[in-house]
Design a protein around this motif. Structure first.
Motif, PDB file in Angstrom:
ATOM      1  N   HIS A 483     -14.133 -33.527  81.222  1.00 38.48           N
ATOM      2  CA  HIS A 483     -13.799 -32.842  82.471  1.00 38.48           C
ATOM      3  C   HIS A 483     -12.297 -32.825  82.693  1.00 38.48           C
ATOM      4  O   HIS A 483     -11.733 -31.813  83.122  1.00 38.48           O
ATOM      5  CB  HIS A 483     -14.501 -33.522  83.649  1.00 38.48           C
ATOM      6  N   ASN A 484     -11.634 -33.952  82.377  1.00 36.15           N
ATOM      7  CA  ASN A 484     -10.205 -34.052  82.617  1.00 36.15           C
ATOM      8  C   ASN A 484      -9.381 -33.287  81.588  1.00 36.15           C
ATOM      9  O   ASN A 484      -8.194 -33.087  81.772  1.00 36.15           O
ATOM     10  CB  ASN A 484      -9.770 -35.521  82.641  1.00 36.15           C
ATOM     11  N   ALA A 485     -10.015 -32.854  80.496  1.00 38.37           N
ATOM     12  CA  ALA A 485      -9.339 -31.984  79.531  1.00 38.37           C
ATOM     13  C   ALA A 485      -9.583 -30.512  79.846  1.00 38.37           C
ATOM     14  O   ALA A 485      -8.685 -29.677  79.683  1.00 38.37           O
ATOM     15  CB  ALA A 485      -9.829 -32.302  78.117  1.00 38.37           C
ATOM     16  N   ILE A 486     -10.777 -30.203  80.328  1.00 41.45           N
ATOM     17  CA  ILE A 486     -11.167 -28.818  80.601  1.00 41.45           C
ATOM     18  C   ILE A 486     -10.620 -28.314  81.938  1.00 41.45           C
ATOM     19  O   ILE A 486     -10.024 -27.232  82.028  1.00 41.45           O
ATOM     20  CB  ILE A 486     -12.710 -28.691  80.608  1.00 41.45           C
ATOM     21  N   GLU A 487     -10.830 -29.083  82.981  1.00 44.20           N
ATOM     22  CA  GLU A 487     -10.521 -28.632  84.342  1.00 44.20           C
ATOM     23  C   GLU A 487      -9.063 -28.225  84.545  1.00 44.20           C
ATOM     24  O   GLU A 487      -8.791 -27.191  85.181  1.00 44.20           O
ATOM     25  CB  GLU A 487     -10.929 -29.728  85.341  1.00 44.20           C
ATOM     26  N   PRO A 488      -8.072 -28.953  84.010  1.00 46.88           N
ATOM     27  CA  PRO A 488      -6.682 -28.537  84.247  1.00 46.88           C
ATOM     28  C   PRO A 488      -6.345 -27.156  83.701  1.00 46.88           C
ATOM     29  O   PRO A 488      -5.534 -26.439  84.290  1.00 46.88           O
ATOM     30  CB  PRO A 488      -5.874 -29.624  83.518  1.00 46.88           C
ATOM     31  N   PHE A 489      -6.962 -26.755  82.607  1.00 48.76           N
ATOM     32  CA  PHE A 489      -6.631 -25.491  81.965  1.00 48.76           C
ATOM     33  C   PHE A 489      -7.532 -24.332  82.380  1.00 48.76           C
ATOM     34  O   PHE A 489      -7.112 -23.171  82.325  1.00 48.76           O
ATOM     35  CB  PHE A 489      -6.714 -25.632  80.441  1.00 48.76           C
ATOM     36  N   LEU A 490      -8.781 -24.623  82.791  1.00 46.81           N
ATOM     37  CA  LEU A 490      -9.755 -23.555  82.988  1.00 46.81           C
ATOM     38  C   LEU A 490     -10.214 -23.350  84.429  1.00 46.81           C
ATOM     39  O   LEU A 490     -10.677 -22.256  84.772  1.00 46.81           O
ATOM     40  CB  LEU A 490     -10.994 -23.806  82.110  1.00 46.81           C
ATOM     41  N   HIS A 491     -10.162 -24.362  85.263  1.00 46.58           N
ATOM     42  CA  HIS A 491     -10.607 -24.176  86.651  1.00 46.58           C
ATOM     43  C   HIS A 491      -9.478 -23.572  87.465  1.00 46.58           C
ATOM     44  O   HIS A 491      -8.313 -23.948  87.316  1.00 46.58           O
ATOM     45  CB  HIS A 491     -11.049 -25.511  87.251  1.00 46.58           C
ATOM     46  N   SER A 492      -9.812 -22.653  88.336  1.00 46.33           N
ATOM     47  CA  SER A 492      -8.784 -21.910  89.070  1.00 46.33           C
ATOM     48  C   SER A 492      -7.911 -22.800  89.946  1.00 46.33           C
ATOM     49  O   SER A 492      -6.813 -22.384  90.339  1.00 46.33           O
ATOM     50  CB  SER A 492      -9.426 -20.826  89.929  1.00 46.33           C
ATOM     51  N   SER A 493      -8.365 -24.010  90.251  1.00 46.09           N
ATOM     52  CA  SER A 493      -7.524 -24.938  91.006  1.00 46.09           C
ATOM     53  C   SER A 493      -6.960 -26.036  90.112  1.00 46.09           C
ATOM     54  O   SER A 493      -6.376 -26.992  90.613  1.00 46.09           O
ATOM     55  CB  SER A 493      -8.329 -25.578  92.146  1.00 46.09           C
ATOM     56  N   GLY A 494      -7.118 -25.910  88.784  1.00 43.72           N
ATOM     57  CA  GLY A 494      -6.635 -26.919  87.858  1.00 43.72           C
ATOM     58  C   GLY A 494      -5.118 -27.019  87.829  1.00 43.72           C
ATOM     59  O   GLY A 494      -4.399 -26.105  88.268  1.00 43.72           O
TER      60      GLY A 494
END
Length: 577
Positions: A483-494
């Motif tokens: 989650h901490n690798a994916i969310e920063p790059f892919l979630h719109s609030s990352g």
């Protein structure tokens, strides 16, 4: 900005200078870092070097046990909560942290339970743009930003989520969040409420927190001062030269072996090699290309093949550049002399850049072959990495086709000038930009990549202002979970996706669902699909996965490498005469 407590002039000059033959002091450690320090405020800072410094000064509720990424030791808390000891509820929503007694801040004042609660609240409510607050806001309040709700509702949620009951700090989550201990081991250190308030920061009251939300870097209360509970305290911070720390003799565990630590900033990779070679520093951040030089060298120890939990040498692409008074955009038009603000919003432009990059040469020359092509944002060593993800064939043929499709053929016909910023002290990033420049410009004489080396603090400032069209950076995982690798790059609030304008509602829903999923097998499949999406949409160019090497003088003992804190913990370190 108030003045720091001055260090004795003679001592500061001795430590921050670079004499040809420094006197050996077995209680003084000199460490050459590659980047300057952005801030000393542990709730504001979010770059690896600043957090390394604050980790020596402040303590969290729990910490990682030595080199482990899945085992913990108590620090300000007296117990590591678990379901077995009853301090984590059966539904995974409530964590109880009994608090250690007798701990004092560096100024001699006792740590109170209210200080501990205040610290977690300040970490969340400071909520500076591009900062780490969302790490706790998400699992505790169900928010990515405090600006999503009216202030009184945000306070009500925070006040309920973090409470003091019976001598313990109680944390209540909005939904189960398995990596919580890992997150708390790396973030939300305990600060003195009085020190912050006396420096003009938040006083801890419900009515005043919004006045201190999202402060400018130098306006955060602890930007240039420190008062923690850790084994070292701040002696001096010279913005250009680095930081001097001194031992906290009243440290609750027992004083550190080292009396003084000099964290010296040296932007030049070759200079750091020479400093270590000549014995002027004991430890240094050494780029991969220089590691073979030290193999078998007398008096030097090389620890190689170490896990490296970071997305490395990532080329970040801004799809919505701030246009106002922005010289990075050049002409601001598609005319070969600049780019429009939304230039990188076209997926074929991003694909063209990714397909043009020479991954094989980058691995061979920048990493001496000690790396492999990245398969997205999840690095080697983190469960859930999609090891069999098919990668697009990078070549001049595939890159040319992508650029010819881009912007309905206008990019190919009119050309562009794309500036790419990078930290001036990172040789591998300089080489990455050079490779991108060579390959892109060879495709079309109207294409130009402008490589611009700048200090790391400027890169961060410009990124936060959303002014950089493209830059090379990295993401060191905050905790070892996909989650901490994916969310920063892919979630719109990352951390990256938000400021860089990447938006895909379907991907947002997938990221949120994967974080809440309790079945590990299902979670893994969800993260594989997200990595496939990243390969198709190219929110950034993920270049390599490499392993880490630590190079130190043999006199340095007790250095513990943990991939979550790669620069190390200095409390355990000692030095032979």
């Amino acid at each position: 900005m108030r003045r720091l407590r001055a260090a004795p002039a003679a001592l500061a000059a001795l430590l921050l200078a670079a004499p040809a033959r420094p006197a050996e002091d077995p209680t003084s450690l000199r460490y050459a870092l590659s980047s300057d320090i952005d801030s000393l405020d542990p709730h504001w800072a979010y770059d690896a070097v600043s957090l390394f410094v604050t980790d020596q000064v402040y303590e969290t509720l729990v910490d990682f046990a030595g080199a482990a990424t899945d085992a913990f030791e108590p620090r300000v808390a007296s117990v590591v909560p678990s379901r077995e000891n009853g301090f984590i509820s059966a539904d995974g929503l409530t964590y109880a942290f009994p608090l250690r007694r007798g701990i004092k801040f560096h100024d001699g004042t006792p740590v109170t339970p209210e200080d501990v609660r205040y610290s977690l609240l300040r970490f969340m409510l400071l909520d500076r743009a591009g900062g780490p607050s969302s790490l706790l806001l998400e699992p505790l309040l169900g928010l990515n930003s405090t600006k999503e709700l009216p202030p009184e509702q945000v306070w009500a949620l925070a006040d309920k989520a973090v409470r003091l009951e019976g001598g313990a700090l109680m944390i209540r989550l909005k939904r189960p969040f398995a990596p919580l201990l890992s997150l708390l081991a790396n973030f939300a250190p305990v600060v003195s409420r009085k020190t912050v308030a006396d420096a003009g920061g938040w006083d801890g009251e419900a009515a005043t927190w919004t006045r201190h939300r999202d402060p400018a870097k130098e306006q955060s209360a602890l930007y240039a001062r420190a008062n923690g509970t850790g084994p070292f305290k701040l002696m001096k911070w010279d913005r250009a030269a680095g930081v001097v720390l001194e031992r906290h003799d009243g440290y609750w565990r027992s004083p550190a072996a080292l009396s003084t630590v000099v964290l010296r900033v040296s932007h030049d990779a070759r200079e750091r090699v020479l400093l270590l070679d000549r014995g002027e520093v004991d430890l240094a951040v050494i780029e991969r290309r220089f590691v073979p030089r030290f193999a078998g060298a007398p008096g030097i120890v090389v620890q190689d093949g170490l896990p490296n939990l970071e997305a490395q040498s990532v080329i970040l692409l801004n799809q919505a550049v701030e246009a106002k008074d922005n010289p990075w955009l050049g002409s601001g038009r598609l005319d070969g002399k600049g780019i429009p603000p939304d230039f990188l919003a076209d997926p074929d432009i991003r694909r063209g850049l990714a397909l043009a990059f020479d991954y094989d040469r980058f691995i061979a020359e920048a990493y001496q072959g000690q790396a492999e092509r990245a398969r997205g944002p999840v690095p080697r060593g983190v469960w859930g990495r999609y090891d069999r993800l098919p990668l697009p064939v990078a070549s001049t043929v595939t890159a040319r086709a992508a650029f010819q499709r881009a912007l309905k053929g206008q990019a190919w016909a009119l050309g562009f000038r794309l500036p790419v910023a990078y930290n001036e002290s990172r040789g591998e990033w300089r080489f990455a930009c050079r490779l991108l420049k060579e390959r892109v410009e060879a495709l079309n004489p109207l294409f130009s990549v402008d490589c611009r080396p700048v200090p790391q603090s400027q890169v961060l400032d410009e990124f936060r202002a959303r002014r950089l069209p493209a830059f090379i950076y990295r993401w060191v995982l905050d905790y070892p979970d996909p989650h901490n690798a994916i969310e920063p790059f892919l979630h719109s609030s990352g951390y990256f996706a938000g400021p860089l304008g990447y938006r895909n509602p379907r991907v947002d829903r997938m990221v949120e669902a994967a974080a809440a999923e309790q079945d590990a097998t299902v979670r893994k499949k969800m993260y594989h699909e997200l990595q496939l999406m990243a390969s198709v949409e190219v929110p950034a160019v993920f270049t390599v996965d490499a392993w880490h090497a630590v190079v130190r003088r043999a006199k340095v003992l007790g250095f513990v490498y943990n991939p979550i804190t790669p620069y190390g913990s200095l409390y355990e370190v000692s030095k032979l005469p």
